[in-house]
Scaffold this active site. Structure first.
Site, PDB file in Angstrom:
ATOM      1  N   HIS A  80       0.769  -1.891   0.596  1.00 43.84           N
ATOM      2  CA  HIS A  80      -0.051   0.168  -0.247  1.00 43.84           C
ATOM      3  C   HIS A  80       1.288   1.383   0.005  1.00 43.84           C
ATOM      4  CE1 HIS A  80      -3.133  -2.155   0.315  1.00 43.84           C
ATOM      5  NE2 HIS A  80      -3.076  -2.859   1.466  1.00 43.84           N
ATOM      6  N   HIS A  87       5.732   7.088   6.538  1.00 44.09           N
ATOM      7  CA  HIS A  87       5.096   6.760   4.361  1.00 44.09           C
ATOM      8  C   HIS A  87       4.960   7.457   4.375  1.00 44.09           C
ATOM      9  CE1 HIS A  87       2.117   5.887   7.788  1.00 44.09           C
ATOM     10  NE2 HIS A  87       0.855   6.741   6.460  1.00 44.09           N
ATOM     11  N   HIS A 136       2.469   8.842   0.470  1.00 41.52           N
ATOM     12  CA  HIS A 136       1.187   9.005  -0.123  1.00 41.52           C
ATOM     13  C   HIS A 136       1.245   9.844  -0.600  1.00 41.52           C
ATOM     14  CE1 HIS A 136      -1.494   6.979   3.597  1.00 41.52           C
ATOM     15  NE2 HIS A 136      -0.350   7.419   4.495  1.00 41.52           N
ATOM     16  N   HIS A 180       3.757  10.614   7.099  1.00 35.98           N
ATOM     17  CA  HIS A 180       3.387  10.239   8.266  1.00 35.98           C
ATOM     18  C   HIS A 180       4.213  10.025   8.929  1.00 35.98           C
ATOM     19  CE1 HIS A 180      -1.413   9.915   6.188  1.00 35.98           C
ATOM     20  NE2 HIS A 180      -1.150  11.854   6.087  1.00 35.98           N
ATOM     21  N   THR A 183      -5.683   6.399   8.159  1.00 38.93           N
ATOM     22  CA  THR A 183      -6.375   6.718   6.854  1.00 38.93           C
ATOM     23  C   THR A 183      -6.335   5.509   6.142  1.00 38.93           C
ATOM     24  OG1 THR A 183      -4.443   7.658   5.678  1.00 38.93           O
ATOM     25  CG2 THR A 183      -5.880   9.235   6.763  1.00 38.93           C
ATOM     26  N   THR A 184      -5.897   4.399   7.046  1.00 40.34           N
ATOM     27  CA  THR A 184      -6.068   3.032   5.867  1.00 40.34           C
ATOM     28  C   THR A 184      -7.362   1.980   7.048  1.00 40.34           C
ATOM     29  OG1 THR A 184      -4.041   2.974   7.013  1.00 40.34           O
ATOM     30  CG2 THR A 184      -4.298   3.150   4.258  1.00 40.34           C
TER      31      THR A 184
END
Ligand SMILES: [Zn+2]
Length: 247
Positions: free
Chosen positions: A84, A110, A112, A129, A197-198
């Site tokens: 992801h 990580h 996005h 993040h 957010t996941t």
């Protein structure tokens, strides 16, 4: 970089069978963000929650608390491709944040692409993040917007050794990643109470998003987007929450 896309496609083909017993979620189609809450019972908060992230950041009140204090030692590279996003582990050297009288440890950061939060109606090409946890498991995530500009030295260190396959980890004990090069010099933070957010979209997460973006080159942004894909959840309703900004 031209070789990466075919490799990622190959990785997906190999992992499809193994994944069939795990939950599928992604960023488009039948497993996309507007369906997350229907995919598993454990994901119900994704559709029923009233404190979801990301959100649009605008119209903030002045915060009553002072800005978090960050104290991050340089970290050796340990980057995992979880299918992801790319996750840089932070456990080898001390990395602390003090905020609201609590001490948090930085666990990982990580990527996005594009950004998940929006700032005054605008999204950015990327958002980082930094996920922290205190001794009781209370989560606090620092978000950093990235806009196109000059080459970022720490991102360049990461991009020289990237895990291309799902569940692959690349490590280099001799590298020293300067995490402050991934943050703006001037630190004013938006704060609100939100969620992961996941999936499973767990709530009661302190969100601290820096209001000044950092820069990365067009080539770095392109490479990271090719590596992690479009992995941004759309903005969620603020509902009854208060958004503040530290001085
Ligand atoms: Zn994230």
């Amino acid at each position: 970089m031209r070789k990466i896309l075919p490799l990622l496609v190959l990785a997906c083909a190999f992992t499809t069978q193994a994944e069939q017993h795990q939950s599928h979620w992604g960023y488009e189609g039948a497993a996309g963000p507007d369906q997350w809450g229907n995919l598993e019972l454990d994901f119900a908060t994704c559709k029923k929650g009233k404190q979801q992230s990301p959100i649009e950041l605008s119209g903030a009140e002045i915060a009553k608390f002072s800005a978090p204090q960050l104290n991050y030692a340089a970290q050796p590279l340990k980057l995992t491709n979880n299918g992801h996003t790319l996750v840089q582990d932070v456990s080898a050297a001390p990395a602390h944040m003090s905020f609201g009288g609590q001490d948090y440890n930085l666990k990982q950061f990580h990527f996005h692409t594009p950004s998940e939060h929006h700032l005054n109606g605008k999204s950015f090409p990327m958002e980082l993040h930094f996920v922290h946890s205190d001794a009781d498991g209370q989560l606090a995530v620092v978000g950093v917007f990235v806009q196109q500009g000059t080459t970022n030295s720490t991102l360049q260190q990461l991009l020289q050794k990237v895990p291309l396959l799902k569940d692959e980890t690349v490590a280099d004990q001799n590298s020293a990643l300067d995490l402050f090069a991934l943050m703006p010099a001037e630190k004013h933070f938006y704060h609100y109470m939100g969620s992961l957010t996941t999936p499973p979209c767990t709530e009661n997460v302190h969100w601290l998003v820096l209001n000044t973006p950092i820069e990365a080159s067009a080539e770095q942004l392109k490479q990271l987007n090719q590596l992690v894909g479009n992995n941004s959840r759309p903005v969620q309703n603020l509902n009854a929450r208060t958004l503040t900004l530290t001085r």
